[in-house]
Scaffold this motif. Structure first.
Motif: not given
Lengths: 283, 275, 342
Positions: C108-113, C155-162, C164-169, C226-229
């Motif tokens: 299970s996980g975000g859209i991007a991965p 630095k801006i942290a998120m679970p990975g460069p792949d 969903i957060q990275s795509v939002v950023l 900022a936010n994803s919506y």
């Protein structure tokens, strides 16, 4: 002695010329032998990928695909950027490491206390893999290039300092006497006699320092994520992992190997042009 | 060349002519090891005149090398004085160029030619001048063929030739030699002895030469300063300037005389090398 | 502190062993390669349904529908002969690696991965969406008011460069800074809990995360810049997925999983207090009251229809994170939960 040698020579010549049945693998030139082994290994590698399906195929890439990924990576520029980033950080760290090692060595040469400090520090820090300090460095310094540089400089300093100080300490006293006899003293004696006489140790110190630094920076980049203003080769591999690009992971690994080999060759060449040519080190 | 010839004939009588080039007066020299003082040279005085070849002969451990190191400026004196051309010598310098016994006294990172050129550059000679002289001494020491080789490619005898050429190219006031042929095989040694005599005659160099070989002392030298056991003093100064043919009776009897001098001080004859 | 967690004991040795084997074969001169090809394209169900199933999720309230099913043992009761294991991993990439290696059956996980995996032919599809959540970019630095201020700041942290957060950023960077990659070099991979700690200790300029971490950070004095919506509109945050080959042999389990998520969501929507209480077992440092607040927040909706995959895929293709935009219908297993997804 010379008689024996003369007696042996013709025998060897005859046997080499006539006995073609004795020609074995070992008689082939080294380059050819290694070349054949390399091709065989690459072939086996390529072959192995043919039998893989499903999940296994996800995890494996053959040399052709990897070669293509390297070419693509360099054409795209991101593999070039990663390589340059890693090399830039490594060279900066090595430069700092060399300066610090030179200061430490000078201090060690200059006083017995300095010598004790250098020896003790080296004995304590050298066995510690430099990468083990990374988490601490990240907390102290932050998630930036400086932390990386500190870690890698640390990896370089100790092997270098201990080699150089050994080199200085073991300079042939007769050469020093000759140097003083022709009127050298102080810095001119260091430059004219100590440095060239210690060159075999200095080169091997730089070689070891480089090897430590190279391993450390790749490991650090793998843990560190993006380093400063752009990721290096370790990050390239990790990034490829995030995006499930197995061929790029292989491309990163092979690039690291190639650069490692290139630097080894460079150092060998340097040694051949200097200390080996001068008979100060056997090939 | 002419000076040399006159020496060979006039021997001791020349002592009256001017001040000596090198004078060693009541030299007391030793080492401090672990806070203990070891006196090697007890009380030694002698003089070397311009163009003379002085041999320091003595048993092992008599301090003859120590004395040479003091003249070269590598060691200080406990007592006494060493003067070169009237001035006290305190530091090492190219006016007292040294040829050591060790083959590895050449800079391994320099070619034969550069080993001779570089010290001249250090003492401030122009490159062209240094190179010209280097060629000259390469030829004198029969080294021209080996000029572009590195020291590790040379035989022991060749290396010692380079060391002599290097020292001579500096135009030293006195050439100090510390058993330079001691590590060579007998054949090479006698060839280099002959060449040294020849070169000394042609360059008119003044020589202070340490040896433990009686034959070498008599054959090469003008005068032999015989030292006793440590702490050493001068036993006798023997004039050997006229002796250059080992087959003559005079040569042999002088050798016998020196042998008896050394034997008085050293019961262990095995320590001495008789040629 | 760990920057990101490696999946423990990833069995990446398989290809190594294979290479060694083939090298050995090649060297002995017999090339009759009987390739050991398990896990092939066509599902081979001769062994029957799986006896051991591992379900993996990541930290956060976005996985609440799965975690409630875990707490209620919905699946365990329904399949008493199957050994079901739950694992928490820090990133979508880690879950994907586990699934490729065969250690994990349901991820299970975000859209991007998920899209990255789909694009690189992992062979998986969505079973169900889990919820829709608005992801916030949090900062504690008062001088940072927009993405422009963030540039080059740290630095801006998120679970990975792949992730969903990275795509939002990147989408936000494209809109506000004109360059999707403007902040790429500042991305550092961290699991949400590590990221929260790092933000608190001042090691990060910002943290793009998810509930409940963004709420906790807000309580610690951070703000959302900022936010994803805002950049993608309402979208599914997490979904559950499995390999097509697994679904082929375990269709009963897969539809039960979809049903369990629907049930969980019904509980959350109808009895949020009860759901929060169950979830508080999973979030030790978060009281049930806070969880309930998060579950019922305005920009959170527990709905199983997967929404936004096409939009994300379009942007990810545009910036080169994936090679092709997939047909939305190919992404989902056909069931009630995914009906109408996009």
């Amino acid at each position: 002695m010379s008689e024996t040698r003369e007696a042996e020579q013709p025998v060897t010549a005859v046997s080499a010329g006539s006995a073609h049945h004795r020609r074995t693998w070992g008689d082939l030139p080294t380059v050819l032998r290694r070349g054949i082994v390399l091709v065989a290994l690459l072939g086996a590698w390529q072959l192995s990928t043919l039998f893989m399906t499903g999940a296994q195929a996800q995890l494996m890439r053959g040399p052709l695909e990897v070669g293509e990924a390297i070419v693509d990576g360099f054409a795209r520029g991101d593999l070039v950027d990663a390589t340059l980033t890693t090399l830039r950080i490594l060279l900066l760290s090595m430069a700092i490491g060399i300066v610090v090692a030179a200061l430490l060595t000078t201090f060690a040469m200059w006083s017995k206390l300095g010598d004790d400090i250098l020896n003790l520090l080296t004995a304590m820090i050298n066995p510690l893999p430099a990468i083990a300090l990374l988490p601490l460095a990240m907390i102290w310094i932050g998630l930036n290039t400086t932390a990386l540089v500190v870690i890698i400089a640390n990896a370089v300093i100790w092997p270098l300092a201990i080699n150089v100080s050994t080199g200085f300490r073991t300079v042939n006293p007769t050469l020093l006497a000759v140097g003083r006899n022709i009127g050298l003293s102080g810095w001119r004696l260091v430059r004219g006699v100590y440095l060239p006489a210690a060159l075999p140790h200095i080169v091997s110190g730089i070689k070891t320092g480089w090897a430590f630094g190279w391993r450390t920076i790749i490991a650090a980049e793998l843990v560190f994520g993006v380093a400063g203003e752009g990721g290096g080769l370790g990050y390239f591999i990790n990034y490829a992992r995030f995006f499930n690009r197995t061929e790029d992971m292989f491309a990163g690994i092979v690039t690291i190997m190639i650069i490692g080999i290139a630097f080894d060759l460079l150092f060998s060449l340097l040694e051949r042009k200097t200390v080996i040519k001068w008979g100060m080190k056997t090939a | 060349m002419t000076t040399n010839t006159s020496h060979a004939g006039s021997t001791q009588s020349a002592s009256g002519a001017g001040t000596p080039l090198l004078s060693v007066q009541h030299a007391k020299i030793g080492y401090v090891v672990n806070r203990e003082t070891h006196v090697a040279v007890g009380d030694v005085s002698f003089e070397v005149r311009q163009g003379e070849k002085i041999m320091l002969l003595g048993p092992s451990g008599c301090g003859k090398s120590t004395l040479l190191k003091a003249v070269a400026g590598f060691l200080g004196l406990f007592d006494g004085q060493i003067r070169l051309a009237g001035r006290e010598t305190l530091k090492p310098g190219p006016d007292r160029a040294v040829v050591f016994q060790e083959f590895d006294q050449l800079f391994p990172w320099k070619t034969v030619r550069d080993n001779i050129v570089h010290p001249q550059r250090v003492i401030g000679r122009a490159r062209s001048e240094a190179e010209r002289r280097s060629d000259e001494y390469l030829e004198l020491m029969k080294l021209t063929q080996a000029a572009d080789r590195y020291p590790h490619q040379l035989s022991g005898g060749m290396k010692q030739r380079v060391a002599i050429a290097r020292a001579l190219a500096l135009d030293p006031m006195i050439l100090l030699m510390d058993e330079p042929f001691g590590a060579l095989d007998a054949q090479t040694r006698s060839r280099l002895q002959r060449e040294l005599i020849d070169v000394a005659a042609r360059t008119n160099v003044t020589l202070l030469f340490v040896t433990h070989s009686i034959q070498e002392a008599v054959y090469v030298g003008d005068r032999v300063v015989v030292l006793g056991n440590a702490p050493s003093t001068v036993q006798e100064v023997v004039d050997v300037s006229a002796l250059d043919d080992p087959s003559t009776l005079e040569f042999t009897s002088t050798q016998e005389h020196l042998r008896s001098l050394l034997a008085i001080d050293d019961d262990e004859l095995g320590n001495l090398a008789f040629e | 502190m760990r920057i990101f967690r490696q999946t423990p004991g990833r069995p990446r040795t398989a290809p190594g062993v294979a290479v060694a084997g083939v090298v050995a074969l090649a060297l002995t001169g017999c090339g009759t390669g009987s390739g050991s090809g398990d896990g092939g394209e066509a599902a081979d169900c001769s062994d029957g349904p799986a006896k051991e199933i591992t379900i993996a999720h990541q930290p956060g309230l976005g996985y609440a529908p799965l975690l409630i099913a875990k707490q209620q043992k919905t699946l365990e009761k329904r399949f008493p002969d199957t050994e079901i294991t739950w694992r928490e991993l820090d990133s979508g990439a880690a879950i994907r690696d586990g699934m490729i290696a065969g250690d994990i059956q349901v991820g299970s996980g975000g859209i991007a991965p998920f899209l990255v995996g789909y694009d690189t032919e992992v062979g998986w599809k969505i079973v169900t969406g889990l919820e829709k959540m608005n992801l916030q970019l949090m900062t504690k630095d008062p001088s940072i008011k927009s993405l422009k201020d963030l540039r080059g700041k740290g630095k801006i942290a998120m679970p990975g460069p792949d992730s969903i957060q990275s795509v939002v950023l990147r989408k936000a960077a494209e809109e506000q800074l004109g360059d999707a990659k403007a902040l790429d070099s500042q991305i550092v991979a961290m699991g949400h809990p590590d990221g929260r700690q790092a933000l608190a200790s001042g090691q990060l300029a910002a943290h793009l995360t998810s509930p409940p971490f963004q709420g906790q950070e807000k309580a610690d004095g951070a703000r959302s810049i900022a936010n994803s919506y805002d950049v993608f509109g309402e979208h599914t945050f997490n979904s559950a997925f499995t390999m097509s080959s697994f679904e082929a042999c375990n269709s009963q389990f897969v539809s039960a999983l979809a049903g369990a998520v629907t049930e969980s969501n019904r509980l959350i929507n109808n009895k949020p207090a009860e759901a929060a209480k169950l979830l508080s077992e999973e979030f030790a440092d978060e009281p049930a009251k806070e969880i309930e607040k998060d579950l019922t927040a305005d920009d959170v909706e527990f709905d199983t229809t997967p929404v936004g995959f096409g939009t994300f895929a379009g942007f990810m293709k545009e910036i080169g994170l994936i090679r092709e935009v997939p047909e939305s219908s190919d992404l989902f297993f056909d069931n009630k939960n995914t009906a109408g997804g996009n």
